[in-house]
Design a protein around this motif. Structure first.
Motif, PDB file in Angstrom:
ATOM      1  N   THR A 276      41.404 -30.026 -18.377  1.00 51.31           N
ATOM      2  CA  THR A 276      42.014 -29.323 -19.505  1.00 51.31           C
ATOM      3  C   THR A 276      41.229 -28.054 -19.827  1.00 51.31           C
ATOM      4  OG1 THR A 276      40.690 -30.444 -21.201  1.00 51.31           O
ATOM      5  CG2 THR A 276      42.713 -31.558 -20.444  1.00 51.31           C
ATOM      6  N   ASP A 277      41.830 -27.207 -20.674  1.00 50.56           N
ATOM      7  CA  ASP A 277      41.141 -25.978 -21.058  1.00 50.56           C
ATOM      8  C   ASP A 277      39.862 -26.270 -21.842  1.00 50.56           C
ATOM      9  OD1 ASP A 277      42.466 -26.946 -23.264  1.00 50.56           O
ATOM     10  OD2 ASP A 277      43.514 -25.089 -23.751  1.00 50.56           O
ATOM     11  N   VAL A 278      39.864 -27.352 -22.622  1.00 49.38           N
ATOM     12  CA  VAL A 278      38.650 -27.740 -23.350  1.00 49.38           C
ATOM     13  C   VAL A 278      37.568 -28.181 -22.377  1.00 49.38           C
ATOM     14  CG1 VAL A 278      37.665 -29.443 -24.939  1.00 49.38           C
ATOM     15  CG2 VAL A 278      39.848 -28.345 -25.474  1.00 49.38           C
ATOM     16  N   GLN A 279      37.930 -29.030 -21.426  1.00 47.24           N
ATOM     17  CA  GLN A 279      36.956 -29.471 -20.430  1.00 47.24           C
ATOM     18  C   GLN A 279      36.406 -28.292 -19.629  1.00 47.24           C
ATOM     19  OE1 GLN A 279      39.392 -32.629 -18.461  1.00 47.24           O
ATOM     20  NE2 GLN A 279      37.513 -33.845 -18.637  1.00 47.24           N
ATOM     21  N   LEU A 280      37.275 -27.364 -19.274  1.00 46.33           N
ATOM     22  CA  LEU A 280      36.832 -26.208 -18.496  1.00 46.33           C
ATOM     23  C   LEU A 280      35.715 -25.468 -19.220  1.00 46.33           C
ATOM     24  CD1 LEU A 280      37.123 -24.199 -16.149  1.00 46.33           C
ATOM     25  CD2 LEU A 280      38.871 -23.018 -17.501  1.00 46.33           C
ATOM     26  N   GLN A 281      35.877 -25.245 -20.507  1.00 46.63           N
ATOM     27  CA  GLN A 281      34.852 -24.526 -21.269  1.00 46.63           C
ATOM     28  C   GLN A 281      33.541 -25.304 -21.319  1.00 46.63           C
ATOM     29  OE1 GLN A 281      36.581 -22.489 -24.955  1.00 46.63           O
ATOM     30  NE2 GLN A 281      38.251 -23.852 -24.362  1.00 46.63           N
ATOM     31  N   LEU A 282      33.635 -26.618 -21.445  1.00 45.03           N
ATOM     32  CA  LEU A 282      32.428 -27.446 -21.489  1.00 45.03           C
ATOM     33  C   LEU A 282      31.761 -27.511 -20.124  1.00 45.03           C
ATOM     34  CD1 LEU A 282      33.824 -30.314 -23.739  1.00 45.03           C
ATOM     35  CD2 LEU A 282      32.342 -28.423 -24.431  1.00 45.03           C
ATOM     36  N   TYR A 283      32.567 -27.567 -19.066  1.00 46.82           N
ATOM     37  CA  TYR A 283      32.018 -27.521 -17.709  1.00 46.82           C
ATOM     38  C   TYR A 283      31.286 -26.197 -17.472  1.00 46.82           C
ATOM     39  CZ  TYR A 283      34.360 -31.724 -15.848  1.00 46.82           C
ATOM     40  OH  TYR A 283      34.746 -33.009 -15.581  1.00 46.82           O
ATOM     41  N   ILE A 284      31.880 -25.108 -17.935  1.00 52.89           N
ATOM     42  CA  ILE A 284      31.248 -23.793 -17.771  1.00 52.89           C
ATOM     43  C   ILE A 284      29.916 -23.752 -18.517  1.00 52.89           C
ATOM     44  CG2 ILE A 284      31.439 -21.345 -18.357  1.00 52.89           C
ATOM     45  CD1 ILE A 284      34.472 -21.623 -17.924  1.00 52.89           C
ATOM     46  N   ALA A 285      29.913 -24.274 -19.754  1.00 52.21           N
ATOM     47  CA  ALA A 285      28.674 -24.299 -20.541  1.00 52.21           C
ATOM     48  C   ALA A 285      27.585 -25.067 -19.804  1.00 52.21           C
ATOM     49  CB  ALA A 285      28.941 -24.930 -21.908  1.00 52.21           C
ATOM     50  N   SER A 286      27.957 -26.181 -19.205  1.00 49.87           N
ATOM     51  CA  SER A 286      26.981 -26.979 -18.456  1.00 49.87           C
ATOM     52  C   SER A 286      26.523 -26.248 -17.200  1.00 49.87           C
ATOM     53  CB  SER A 286      27.593 -28.330 -18.082  1.00 49.87           C
ATOM     54  OG  SER A 286      26.687 -29.098 -17.322  1.00 49.87           O
ATOM     55  N   MET A 287      27.463 -25.635 -16.481  1.00 50.61           N
ATOM     56  CA  MET A 287      27.120 -24.977 -15.224  1.00 50.61           C
ATOM     57  C   MET A 287      26.175 -23.800 -15.442  1.00 50.61           C
ATOM     58  SD  MET A 287      27.252 -24.817 -11.978  1.00 50.61           S
ATOM     59  CE  MET A 287      28.577 -25.934 -11.480  1.00 50.61           C
ATOM     60  N   THR A 288      26.415 -22.994 -16.480  1.00 51.32           N
ATOM     61  CA  THR A 288      25.530 -21.853 -16.735  1.00 51.32           C
ATOM     62  C   THR A 288      24.108 -22.327 -17.016  1.00 51.32           C
ATOM     63  OG1 THR A 288      26.164 -21.856 -19.077  1.00 51.32           O
ATOM     64  CG2 THR A 288      27.378 -20.390 -17.617  1.00 51.32           C
ATOM     65  N   ARG A 289      23.977 -23.426 -17.724  1.00 56.92           N
ATOM     66  CA  ARG A 289      22.648 -23.958 -18.037  1.00 56.92           C
ATOM     67  C   ARG A 289      22.010 -24.628 -16.822  1.00 56.92           C
ATOM     68  NH1 ARG A 289      25.730 -23.105 -22.028  1.00 56.92           N
ATOM     69  NH2 ARG A 289      24.982 -22.774 -24.156  1.00 56.92           N
ATOM     70  N   LEU A 290      22.834 -25.235 -16.001  1.00 57.68           N
ATOM     71  CA  LEU A 290      22.331 -25.838 -14.764  1.00 57.68           C
ATOM     72  C   LEU A 290      21.732 -24.769 -13.849  1.00 57.68           C
ATOM     73  CD1 LEU A 290      22.137 -28.183 -12.679  1.00 57.68           C
ATOM     74  CD2 LEU A 290      24.481 -27.637 -12.016  1.00 57.68           C
ATOM     75  N   LEU A 291      22.443 -23.669 -13.674  1.00 58.69           N
ATOM     76  CA  LEU A 291      21.951 -22.591 -12.815  1.00 58.69           C
ATOM     77  C   LEU A 291      20.706 -21.938 -13.410  1.00 58.69           C
ATOM     78  CD1 LEU A 291      25.354 -20.931 -11.819  1.00 58.69           C
ATOM     79  CD2 LEU A 291      23.960 -22.504 -10.466  1.00 58.69           C
ATOM     80  N   ASP A 292      20.698 -21.778 -14.728  1.00 56.45           N
ATOM     81  CA  ASP A 292      19.538 -21.194 -15.402  1.00 56.45           C
ATOM     82  C   ASP A 292      18.311 -22.088 -15.226  1.00 56.45           C
ATOM     83  OD1 ASP A 292      18.136 -19.373 -16.888  1.00 56.45           O
ATOM     84  OD2 ASP A 292      18.873 -20.065 -18.831  1.00 56.45           O
ATOM     85  N   ALA A 293      18.508 -23.395 -15.374  1.00 53.13           N
ATOM     86  CA  ALA A 293      17.401 -24.344 -15.207  1.00 53.13           C
ATOM     87  C   ALA A 293      16.873 -24.317 -13.777  1.00 53.13           C
ATOM     88  CB  ALA A 293      17.862 -25.750 -15.578  1.00 53.13           C
ATOM     89  N   ASN A 294      17.772 -24.280 -12.815  1.00 51.66           N
ATOM     90  CA  ASN A 294      17.351 -24.227 -11.408  1.00 51.66           C
ATOM     91  C   ASN A 294      16.545 -22.966 -11.115  1.00 51.66           C
ATOM     92  OD1 ASN A 294      18.051 -26.519  -9.813  1.00 51.66           O
ATOM     93  ND2 ASN A 294      20.218 -26.016 -10.084  1.00 51.66           N
ATOM     94  N   SER A 295      16.980 -21.849 -11.689  1.00 53.15           N
ATOM     95  CA  SER A 295      16.264 -20.592 -11.478  1.00 53.15           C
ATOM     96  C   SER A 295      14.842 -20.668 -12.031  1.00 53.15           C
ATOM     97  CB  SER A 295      17.031 -19.448 -12.148  1.00 53.15           C
ATOM     98  OG  SER A 295      16.327 -18.231 -12.025  1.00 53.15           O
ATOM     99  N   SER A 296      14.696 -21.192 -13.242  1.00 53.08           N
ATOM    100  CA  SER A 296      13.369 -21.320 -13.841  1.00 53.08           C
ATOM    101  C   SER A 296      12.515 -22.338 -13.092  1.00 53.08           C
ATOM    102  CB  SER A 296      13.491 -21.733 -15.311  1.00 53.08           C
ATOM    103  OG  SER A 296      14.032 -20.681 -16.073  1.00 53.08           O
ATOM    104  N   LEU A 297      13.157 -23.371 -12.587  1.00 51.50           N
ATOM    105  CA  LEU A 297      12.437 -24.377 -11.810  1.00 51.50           C
ATOM    106  C   LEU A 297      11.862 -23.760 -10.540  1.00 51.50           C
ATOM    107  CD1 LEU A 297      11.895 -27.433 -12.121  1.00 51.50           C
ATOM    108  CD2 LEU A 297      13.850 -27.832 -10.622  1.00 51.50           C
ATOM    109  N   ASN A 298      12.645 -22.926  -9.883  1.00 59.02           N
ATOM    110  CA  ASN A 298      12.166 -22.238  -8.679  1.00 59.02           C
ATOM    111  C   ASN A 298      11.008 -21.301  -9.007  1.00 59.02           C
ATOM    112  OD1 ASN A 298      14.097 -23.500  -7.089  1.00 59.02           O
ATOM    113  ND2 ASN A 298      15.588 -21.855  -7.338  1.00 59.02           N
ATOM    114  N   THR A 299      11.107 -20.638 -10.162  1.00 61.73           N
ATOM    115  CA  THR A 299      10.023 -19.750 -10.593  1.00 61.73           C
ATOM    116  C   THR A 299       8.736 -20.538 -10.817  1.00 61.73           C
ATOM    117  OG1 THR A 299      11.574 -18.222 -11.647  1.00 61.73           O
ATOM    118  CG2 THR A 299       9.277 -18.139 -12.385  1.00 61.73           C
ATOM    119  N   ALA A 300       8.852 -21.684 -11.479  1.00 60.62           N
ATOM    120  CA  ALA A 300       7.675 -22.518 -11.746  1.00 60.62           C
ATOM    121  C   ALA A 300       7.026 -22.986 -10.448  1.00 60.62           C
ATOM    122  CB  ALA A 300       8.074 -23.711 -12.601  1.00 60.62           C
TER     123      ALA A 300
END
Length: 684
Positions: A367-391
């Motif tokens: 659904t459109d609601v799920q899509l927005q929540l999936y996007i919110a999770s994905m942006t944070r997942l990628l951000d976390a992975n990037s910082s993890l690689n930096t560490a």
């Protein structure tokens, strides 16, 4: 031989039947309605004597019913980024007009007497012309404008305005619109600032600054598109309010606990080290104080964001103070960093597994609601992975460095690891909400999602190319967009929703970065800030009127409103607008028929519309005109395609003549096969 004859007859029958079938089904749905608008647009050309302004004719036709296809052609030359910008212009115009983007086809042609140099400065005019065509309104022949279309529907800054104004004046233009904040623009030949309004008075042209596409449209046509002040009601569903309150309580408690820990450990540190940690704690206290005020005001997402930042700062201060209070800071910092890295890795692996299982199993019913929540999770997942690689990289540096440099690297590694840890927690939190929201919202069209993300990616790439022609170093953003392009291509090939969401997250972040840097180059950030918010409010109101459940755009808007930093605010407004546009496209709820209440547009009788397929070859050279400017020159070849349009729609049908021909051919072939079979049967 006889068997060969029969085989030949059967082969002939198959070929003829296939040909007849192809003829009968190749006729496309026919247009019932078209509307055309012409507009003069300025550009800049490079000559042996320097830069000069040139005028082009922009011809825009919208046709209904369509499939959301943008046909772009240019004669003789065009910039590569103009084509991607044309598609974004059509998206913005359709949203502002309140119609379904995918219910129309868009034919855009740019005719010029010279090769055009510069960026997508005609895309703002394209959006205005498409909007006028959709609403059946003509644009006066003495009107012209420059400016690029931005994802937040603002009129973005461009270069070469003095040269463009002079060309417009020579062409008889009396009203000339420029982006807000560009009244004082740089002359490409002299490098000096020019007062564009004063120059316009000398040339007999009324120069008007416009902040949004809607403003430029109203100046051009006099047609009032929207009320000047749109009040946006930011309210969330009860389950989201409950979730935000849980986040507030968790991060508030975490920040307070670590604040106490850090303050107790500071007494055993040297003055210099204690001083740096005190500064961090002071900033954390400020975030908590602001969070308290925002929470009281009901701005729950902004409050949660402040407490989140305070939790990260106090956690770092607490752990760093403990490490430096020990007898072996290097060892303790390494151990703490590894602990956070390992814990974060486990969380992210769990999130990725849940992503793969849920999306790939249930993507057909998202659904459109799920899509927005999936996007919110994905942006944070990628951000976390990037910082993890930096560490992890910083840990590797620390292993090879001398004692002092190792301590610095380890401190930064711990900081990156802690940030990654908290980001991973939020990725898991938003994904959990997405999995629980299966019954909320309306189903989205997956094919439209794929197409929309692809459009975003190519538009972001074109914006990066434009900044590079201005000499701006945006290597990091360019790399991010290139990664998004690679991911979306693989996602499209495999129909992989996880890859598509990854590409979307990379792209929208890249668009925000490019937009901020573009305004920094032209020093227009402050001037466009209010316009960006106002334009965003119009977009969100359009979606609210269509009963689309808004979550992500409202969250980002709420947080942006509380910030002071101009670039940070603009970045969040652009991200909010980008997701709003995406929702408008995939929800597919807008009006699908032309705005027939207006008198513009025509019903179609049989006619042929010419579409030009453009192949572009780009060569980048460096030309010196008192200073070095990188110019992209383009060679374009065109291939003409004819598309028949007529005044009737419905299921695809062949003509009576074609049907009769097919019957005769089938009967003749059947007779031939029968005769051949009978002769073979009679042979011994």
């Amino acid at each position: 031989m006889k068997l060969h004859s029969l085989a030949a007859v059967i082969l002939l029958a198959t070929l003829v039947l296939n040909h007849v079938s192809l003829l009968a089904t190749s006729m496309e749905p026919l247009y019932q309605w078209t509307s055309t608008v012409e507009l003069q647009v300025p550009g800049v050309a490079l000559t042996p004597n320097g830069y000069i302004g040139t005028m082009s004719k922009l011809i825009v036709t919208v046709a209904w019913p369509g499939k959301g296809i943008v046909y772009f052609s240019a004669d003789p030359l065009t910039e590569l980024d103009t084509q991607a910008a044309a598609r974004m212009a059509a998206l913005i115009a359709s949203i502002l007009a309140g119609v379904n983007y995918y219910s129309y086809d868009y034919f855009i042609r740019l005719e010029s007497n010279t090769s055009i140099v510069g960026g997508p400065s005609a895309s703002g005019a394209m959006a205005v012309a498409i909007l006028a065509a959709l609403r059946g309104i003509n644009v006066p022949t003495n009107f012209s404008m420059t400016g690029m279309v931005d994802p937040d529907a603002t009129l973005g800054p461009v270069g070469g305005i003095p040269q463009k104004l002079e060309a417009a004046a020579r062409a008889g233009v009396k009203v000339f619109v420029i982006p807000i904040g560009e009244r004082y623009s740089t002359d490409l030949n002299t490098g000096e600032k020019v007062d564009i309004v004063a120059l316009g008075r000398e040339l007999g042209v009324n120069v008007i600054e416009a902040s949004t596409i809607a403003d430029a449209y109203e100046i051009a046509t006099g047609d009032k598109l929207t009320p000047k002040n749109v009040t946006l009601d930011i309210s969330y569903p009860p389950w989201l309010v409950s979730s935000l309150n849980e986040s507030i309580n968790f991060y508030k408690k975490t920040a307070r606990s670590n604040m106490t820990c850090a303050e107790e450990a500071l007494s055993g540190l040297s003055t210099s080290l204690a001083s740096s940690l005190v500064d961090i704690l002071r900033d954390a206290k400020h975030n908590m104080d602001v969070g308290t005020k925002l929470e009281a005001a009901g701005k729950l997402y902004a409050a949660a964001s402040r407490y989140f930042a305070a939790a990260i700062e106090t956690t770092y201060a607490c752990n760093t103070a403990k490490a430096y209070s020990s007898t072996n800071p290097l060892q303790v910092l390494t151990k703490l960093s590894m602990s956070y890295i390992n814990e974060t890795t486990a969380i992210l692996q769990n999130v990725e597994n849940k992503f793969n299982e849920s999306l790939r199993a249930n993507m057909t019913s998202i659904t459109d609601v799920q899509l927005q929540l999936y996007i919110a999770s994905m942006t944070r997942l990628l951000d976390a992975n990037s910082s993890l690689n930096t560490a992890s990289a910083l840990l590797g540096i620390a292993e090879k460095a001398a004692s002092y440099q190792a301590l610095q690297a380890l401190s930064r590694a711990l900081q990156a690891a802690i940030y990654a840890y908290y980001r991973a927690l939020t990725a898991n939190h938003w994904l959990t909400l997405a999995l629980q929201a299966a019954d909320d919202g309306e189903p989205i069209n997956l094919d439209l999602l794929y197409r929309s993300v692809e459009t975003y990616t190519y538009f972001a790439e074109s914006a990066v190319n434009y900044l590079q022609t201005l000499g701006v170093n945006i290597a990091d953003t360019a790399e991010q967009i290139a990664l998004a392009k690679d991911v979306i291509q693989r996602g499209m090939e495999r129909r992989d929703p996880v890859k598509v969401l990854q590409a979307l997250a990379y792209t929208v972040k890249g668009l925000a970065d490019v937009n901020s840097q573009l305004h920094a180059v032209f020093n227009t950030g402050i001037a466009v800030l209010d316009a960006s918010k106002r334009s965003l409010s119009v977009l969100l109101q359009r979606l609210a009127d269509l009963n689309v459940t808004l979550i992500l755009p409202l969250l980002y808007t709420e947080y942006a409103d509380t910030l002071v930093d101009v670039n940070a605010k603009l970045g969040l407004y652009v991200q909010s607008s980008s997701y709003a546009l995406l929702l408008a496209l995939v929800a597919n709820k807008q009006a699908g028929t032309p705005i027939t209440a207006l008198q513009g547009g025509e019903k179609c009788s049989s006619e042929t519309m010419t579409v030009t397929k453009t192949t572009t070859i780009v060569n980048t050279t460096t030309t010196t005109v008192e200073k070095t400017i990188t110019v992209t020159s383009t060679t374009t070849t065109t291939e003409t395609i004819s598309k028949t349009v007529a005044g009737e729609t419905g299921s695809t049908r062949s003509s009576p003549t074609l049907q009769l021909l097919s019957y005769v051919l089938v009967a003749g072939i059947a007779l031939a096969v029968g005769v051949a079979s009978e002769r073979m049967r009679r042979q011994p």
